[in-house]
Every structure is written in structure tokens, then in C-alpha cells.
Design an enzyme around this catalytic site. Structure first.
Site, PDB file in Angstrom:
ATOM      1  N   LYS A  50      -2.325  -3.093  15.265  1.00 61.84           N
ATOM      2  CA  LYS A  50      -3.443  -2.506  14.516  1.00 61.84           C
ATOM      3  C   LYS A  50      -3.834  -3.394  13.331  1.00 61.84           C
ATOM      4  O   LYS A  50      -3.089  -4.319  12.964  1.00 61.84           O
ATOM      5  CB  LYS A  50      -3.047  -1.115  14.030  1.00 61.84           C
ATOM      6  CG  LYS A  50      -1.826  -1.103  13.134  1.00 61.84           C
ATOM      7  CD  LYS A  50      -1.258   0.295  12.971  1.00 61.84           C
ATOM      8  CE  LYS A  50      -0.023   0.268  12.080  1.00 61.84           C
ATOM      9  NZ  LYS A  50       0.622   1.575  11.987  1.00 61.84           N
ATOM     10  N   ARG A 148       1.515  13.986   9.153  1.00 68.56           N
ATOM     11  CA  ARG A 148       0.301  13.183   9.285  1.00 68.56           C
ATOM     12  C   ARG A 148      -0.421  13.639  10.550  1.00 68.56           C
ATOM     13  O   ARG A 148      -1.292  14.479  10.498  1.00 68.56           O
ATOM     14  CB  ARG A 148       0.669  11.687   9.305  1.00 68.56           C
ATOM     15  CG  ARG A 148      -0.516  10.762   9.206  1.00 68.56           C
ATOM     16  CD  ARG A 148      -0.101   9.311   8.977  1.00 68.56           C
ATOM     17  NE  ARG A 148       0.566   8.704  10.135  1.00 68.56           N
ATOM     18  CZ  ARG A 148       0.924   7.422  10.199  1.00 68.56           C
ATOM     19  NH1 ARG A 148       0.700   6.608   9.174  1.00 68.56           N
ATOM     20  NH2 ARG A 148       1.519   6.939  11.261  1.00 68.56           N
ATOM     21  N   HIS A 177       6.942   9.907  14.668  1.00 66.89           N
ATOM     22  CA  HIS A 177       6.906   8.763  13.747  1.00 66.89           C
ATOM     23  C   HIS A 177       7.806   9.042  12.553  1.00 66.89           C
ATOM     24  O   HIS A 177       7.805  10.136  11.996  1.00 66.89           O
ATOM     25  CB  HIS A 177       5.461   8.524  13.290  1.00 66.89           C
ATOM     26  CG  HIS A 177       5.278   7.234  12.552  1.00 66.89           C
ATOM     27  ND1 HIS A 177       5.698   6.009  13.047  1.00 66.89           N
ATOM     28  CD2 HIS A 177       4.707   6.961  11.345  1.00 66.89           C
ATOM     29  CE1 HIS A 177       5.389   5.055  12.180  1.00 66.89           C
ATOM     30  NE2 HIS A 177       4.792   5.602  11.143  1.00 66.89           N
ATOM     31  N   ARG A 233       8.313   0.589  18.698  1.00 63.05           N
ATOM     32  CA  ARG A 233       6.965   0.226  18.251  1.00 63.05           C
ATOM     33  C   ARG A 233       6.997  -0.630  16.979  1.00 63.05           C
ATOM     34  O   ARG A 233       6.500  -0.230  15.936  1.00 63.05           O
ATOM     35  CB  ARG A 233       6.153   1.500  17.939  1.00 63.05           C
ATOM     36  CG  ARG A 233       6.144   2.558  19.017  1.00 63.05           C
ATOM     37  CD  ARG A 233       5.142   3.660  18.665  1.00 63.05           C
ATOM     38  NE  ARG A 233       5.398   4.294  17.386  1.00 63.05           N
ATOM     39  CZ  ARG A 233       6.092   5.422  17.212  1.00 63.05           C
ATOM     40  NH1 ARG A 233       6.579   6.085  18.252  1.00 63.05           N
ATOM     41  NH2 ARG A 233       6.269   5.914  15.996  1.00 63.05           N
ATOM     42  N   TYR A 277     -12.288 -15.144 -16.831  1.00 63.18           N
ATOM     43  CA  TYR A 277     -12.893 -13.911 -17.347  1.00 63.18           C
ATOM     44  C   TYR A 277     -11.945 -13.173 -18.283  1.00 63.18           C
ATOM     45  O   TYR A 277     -10.746 -13.080 -18.012  1.00 63.18           O
ATOM     46  CB  TYR A 277     -13.221 -12.967 -16.193  1.00 63.18           C
ATOM     47  CG  TYR A 277     -14.355 -13.417 -15.311  1.00 63.18           C
ATOM     48  CD1 TYR A 277     -15.637 -13.612 -15.805  1.00 63.18           C
ATOM     49  CD2 TYR A 277     -14.131 -13.620 -13.952  1.00 63.18           C
ATOM     50  CE1 TYR A 277     -16.667 -14.003 -14.973  1.00 63.18           C
ATOM     51  CE2 TYR A 277     -15.158 -14.017 -13.104  1.00 63.18           C
ATOM     52  CZ  TYR A 277     -16.433 -14.208 -13.623  1.00 63.18           C
ATOM     53  OH  TYR A 277     -17.451 -14.592 -12.794  1.00 63.18           O
ATOM     54  N   CYS A 324     -10.497 -14.709  -9.973  1.00 65.07           N
ATOM     55  CA  CYS A 324     -11.925 -14.423  -9.793  1.00 65.07           C
ATOM     56  C   CYS A 324     -12.178 -14.030  -8.335  1.00 65.07           C
ATOM     57  O   CYS A 324     -11.266 -14.025  -7.511  1.00 65.07           O
ATOM     58  CB  CYS A 324     -12.767 -15.641 -10.145  1.00 65.07           C
ATOM     59  SG  CYS A 324     -12.431 -16.310 -11.789  1.00 65.07           S
ATOM     60  N   ASP A 326     -13.838 -15.732  -6.081  1.00 64.78           N
ATOM     61  CA  ASP A 326     -13.797 -16.858  -5.151  1.00 64.78           C
ATOM     62  C   ASP A 326     -12.947 -18.024  -5.630  1.00 64.78           C
ATOM     63  O   ASP A 326     -12.891 -19.046  -4.960  1.00 64.78           O
ATOM     64  CB  ASP A 326     -15.216 -17.397  -4.908  1.00 64.78           C
ATOM     65  CG  ASP A 326     -16.231 -16.287  -4.812  1.00 64.78           C
ATOM     66  OD1 ASP A 326     -16.144 -15.523  -3.845  1.00 64.78           O
ATOM     67  OD2 ASP A 326     -17.062 -16.155  -5.727  1.00 64.78           O
TER      68      ASP A 326
HETATM   69  C1  LIG Z   1       1.954   1.275  12.127  1.00 68.59           C
HETATM   70  C2  LIG Z   1       2.786   2.067  13.052  1.00 68.59           C
HETATM   71  C3  LIG Z   1       3.934   1.505  13.619  1.00 68.59           C
HETATM   72  C4  LIG Z   1       4.471   0.136  13.220  1.00 68.59           C
HETATM   73  O1  LIG Z   1       5.016   0.213  11.929  1.00 68.59           O
HETATM   74  P1  LIG Z   1       5.841  -1.010  11.290  1.00 68.59           P
HETATM   75  O2  LIG Z   1       6.470  -0.444  10.089  1.00 68.59           O
HETATM   76  O3  LIG Z   1       4.828  -2.065  10.976  1.00 68.59           O
HETATM   77  O4  LIG Z   1       6.809  -1.470  12.319  1.00 68.59           O
HETATM   78  C5  LIG Z   1       4.604   2.241  14.573  1.00 68.59           C
HETATM   79  N1  LIG Z   1       4.181   3.477  14.928  1.00 68.59           N
HETATM   80  C6  LIG Z   1       3.090   4.052  14.393  1.00 68.59           C
HETATM   81  C7  LIG Z   1       2.678   5.416  14.823  1.00 68.59           C
HETATM   82  C8  LIG Z   1       2.359   3.376  13.422  1.00 68.59           C
HETATM   83  O5  LIG Z   1       1.292   3.960  12.866  1.00 68.59           O
END
Ligand SMILES: *Cc1c(COP(=O)(O)O)cnc(C)c1O
Length: 394
Positions: A50, A148, A177, A233, A277, A324, A326
Site C-alpha cells: 500500500k 478500526r 490485525h 502480511r 526563513y 524550505c 524546495d
Molecule cells: C499496513 C498493514 C500491514 C503491514 O504493516 P507493517 O507494520 O508495515 O508490516 C498488515 N496488515 C494490515 C491490515 C495493514 O493495514
């Protein structure tokens, strides 16, 4: 060894922009291999790509993962999946984020796996799939303590049961998760896994086959073998960065990304003459400054002003004055530097290293945000010695 441009974002050649990101696809391949070796052959890996593959560039990284035999890619949003299908990828993809009813036809059209978190959503998926004459592929999401997405573990049975009666929905997976898998204290993660177990028990109790189970992010991969189940994951770990300072580094990985620029200007500044700045900083002696064409408009956080350092000619030097949009100024003391000299913002040179973790510390954030914040103005170039064709522009 050559680096080629992918996805030019301002329709200019990367060679025109001294500031760029280099992604070493061989390092990503090695990291995936190291994670697989740690897990053993029974556990599959779904690379999480992602947010533009954590800033590394979605399409080239996805092509590499497909080539390496990843069974499925993990994405957050529908449009990430559509982008990859349009780029010609055919590997399975699970969109882990929440969905709107209006998006369901696009999921089916592009053959993307849907995350279903409620009976209502599941019913909407069933109706849409029936109308389109397709079979929807779904993973069920159970909330075990993140609050979530997902049906609460204590009311998950309704969702699991509902899924059984649907003709056009194929439940291929079930997942949760972990909110604290990268912490030193793993008690909350263990509680979450216990709750997940209670939910999974539904399948053997009804003599039904259990779908693919998954729970582990990078923290889980590193610290909680009991969270591995059938599939893991990892996101940030794949990119060679550890998810937190306290996490146990049970797998050796290396960063795949370097963020580089060049000196474009040099000047001598008198003692007491304020720089940038707001005039927040002035040298207490006559000094040499160089100007580097990168700023918060590229994702180099302004919050790092007067804290950040860069590598130049193998040494660390401080960024001085406000960052800044850029440009930034670097104090090189009485050392010398020339226009065109390489400046390392993130990377390793001559035994010195500046990691995304260090930028995160300077900016008061986490390395995830440092990586995903490098924005599209910064061209990405790629190297892959094993499969050079992966770096060709398509
Ligand atoms: C982003 C995400 C992950 C990966 O998380 P990391 O901490 O980068 O390994 C795994 N599962 C879900 C549902 C996520 O949103």
C-alpha cells in the site's frame, strides 16, 4: 550497474532532477527471502504494498513480488489494485481497507479480493456478484482489539454463518490485525490472538474447512510465531526497516531505498548572519554553506529544521535554518564541497548511514511516515541485477 527511471511524475527525465530516490530491487528480493527463511516453508507471505509500496513505487515493486512468486499482494485501496491490473499484473490482490457499496462492481471487474467486515457489506457483495454473474472472492475481517475495521470477535459468528449461505461469494480467508505487535510488551497481542482463536473455532465446531488465516504484520513476523497462521502480511520489514525501535530484530533485513540529491550552490556566510526563513539560526563563526534542492515540498519534513543531518563526501553535516519548500542549507564548516557533489539524505556511504528511522526521530514521527511522505515530485529509479527486465520502463 544501471538505474532506470520508472513512472516519471513531472514528465521530465530523471536526469534533470538532482533529487531522486534509488530503489534496489535486489535488496527487496533478499529481504523477502530472509523473511521466508525465518518463517519456514509452511507459512506464505503476502507482501503489503500500500501507499506506493511504502514510497518505493507501486508498479515496479509489485512486478518484482509477482516474479518472486508472491501468492497475493496486500493493498489498502481499490485504486491501488486497479492501477496494478492496468499495469498488467495478474497476481491475486487483497484490498484490506474498508469498501463502499459503489466500489463493489469495480472489485469484481478487476478480480480483486474484497475485505468484508459486516453482514450488510457481505450481502451487498452477494447481490452485486449475482447481478454481474460473477463469484466474488472475499476475506472476512475480525476486530480483536484494534477498533478500526472488522466485526467484533464477540459478534463474529453471525458474519461467518451468513457467509456460508451466499452463492456468489467465496470466502477464501479470515483475518485480524494486531495493534501492538511491534511493542516490547506483547500481552495485548496475545489477547488479540486468543480472541481470534475463539472466532476460528467456529469452523472445526461445524466440521467446516477453515479458510486461509492471517494476522501478522511486520511486528508479528518478528516477535510472535503464534500469529503466523497460514499467511503473514509484512510491509515495512520487506523494505528493510524495522517497525519500532523496541521490536526484536529476529530477521536481518537491509533498506532498499536511498534518497539522494546534489549540491547546487555554495557560499561563505559571516558570523551572526541568519540563515533561511524566520532567521532561526546564524553561525557563530564564518562558515561555508551549501544549498541542496530538496525541501518539504518533496516530503523532507519541515519539522526536521535545525535537527536533520546529511552525508556529503562521506561525512555528516547539519541542515541549518528552516527547511524550505524546495531547498535546504547545510553547514559544512571549513570543509570543501563542489557544485554537483552528491548529498545523501537517506542512505549509506563510507561506513556512515542515515536511515528512515533517524529522519523519523528528527521529525517526531515513525519511519513509515518518512517513507510514504517522499512525494511524487521525486523521481524513482530502479536497479535489479537478477531480473534487469523489471527495471525497463513500460
Ligand atoms: C499496513 C498493514 C500491514 C503491514 O504493516 P507493517 O507494520 O508495515 O508490516 C498488515 N496488515 C494490515 C491490515 C495493514 O493495514
Amino acid at each position: 550497474m544501471s538505474w532506470t527511471l520508472h513512472e516519471p511524475t513531472l514528465d521530465v527525465d530523471a536526469g534533470l532532477r538532482p533529487t531522486h530516490v534509488k530503489v534496489d530491487l535486489d535488496a527487496l528480493a533478499d529481504n523477502l527471502g530472509a523473511i521466508q527463511a525465518h518463517l519456514g516453508p509452511q507459512v506464505q507471505i503476502m507482501p503489503v504494498l500500500k501507499a506506493n509500496a511504502y514510497g518505493h513505487g507501486l508498479v515496479p515493486v509489485a512486478r518484482l513480488m509477482e516474479r518472486l512468486g508472491a501468492p497475493c499482494l496486500g493493498l489498502a485501496y481499490l485504486e491501488e489494485g486497479i492501477r496494478l491490473r492496468q499495469a498488467g499484473l495478474s497476481v491475486d490482490m487483497l484490498v484490506m481497507g474498508g469498501i463502499l457499496g459503489s466500489q463493489i462492481p469495480l472489485f469484481l471487474e478487476h478480480g480483486l479480493i474484497i475485505t468484508a467486515s459486516s453482514v450488510d457489506k457481505l450481502t451487498a457483495v452477494e447481490e452485486c456478484a449475482a447481478a454481474m454473474g460473477r463469484r466474488a472472492r472475499v476475506h472476512l475481517k475480525v476486530d480483536t482489539g484494534m477498533e478500526r475495521l472488522g466485526v467484533h470477535w464477540y459478534s463474529a459468528e453471525k458474519l461467518l454463518e451468513a457467509a456460508l449461505s451466499l452463492k456468489h461469494v467465496q470466502v477464501e480467508g479470515i483475518f485480524t490485525h494486531l495493534a501492538n505487535a511491534d511493542a516490547a510488551d506483547l500481552s495485548h497481542s496475545r489477547l488479540q490472538l486468543e480472541r481470534f482463536e475463539q472466532v476460528l473455532d467456529f469452523y472445526p465446531r461445524h466440521s467446516l474447512p477453515t479458510p486461509l488465516r492471517h494476522a501478522a504484520n511486520s511486528g508479528g513476523v518478528l516477535q510472535l510465531p503464534e500469529s503466523w497462521y497460514d499467511l503473514v502480511r509484512p510491509g515495512i520489514l520487506l523494505f528493510g526497516v524495522y517497525p519500532s525501535p523496541e521490536v526484536q530484530r529476529t530477521i536481518a533485513v537491509r533498506p532498499a531505498l536511498e534518497w539522494l540529491s546534489r549540491v547546487v550552490y555554495f557560499k561563505v556566510v559571516e558570523a551572526g548572519s541568519p540563515v533561511s526563513y524566520g532567521s532561526t539560526w546564524a553561525p557563530d563563526r564564518r562558515t561555508r554553506l551549501v544549498t541542496v534542492p530538496v525541501g518539504y515540498g518533496d516530503g523532507y519534513f519541515r519539522a526536521m529544521s535545525d535537527r536533520a543531518q546529511v552525508l556529503l563526501r562521506g561525512r555528516r553535516y547539519p541542515v541549518v535554518g528552516r527547511i524550505c519548500m524546495d531547498q535546504v542549507m547545510v553547514d559544512i564548516g571549513w570543509d570543501s564541497a563542489w557544485n554537483g557533489d552528491e548529498v545523501v539524505l537517506v542512505g549509506r556511504r563510507d561506513g556512515q548511514e542515515i536511515g528512515a528511522e533517524e529522519l523519523a526521530e528528527w521529525a517526531g514521527t515513525i519511519p513509515y511516515e518518512v517513507l510514504t511522505n517522499i512525494n511524487t515530485r521525486v523521481p524513482r529509479v530502479y536497479r535489479c541485477e537478477r531480473w534487469p527486465e523489471l527495471t525497463e520502463q513500460r
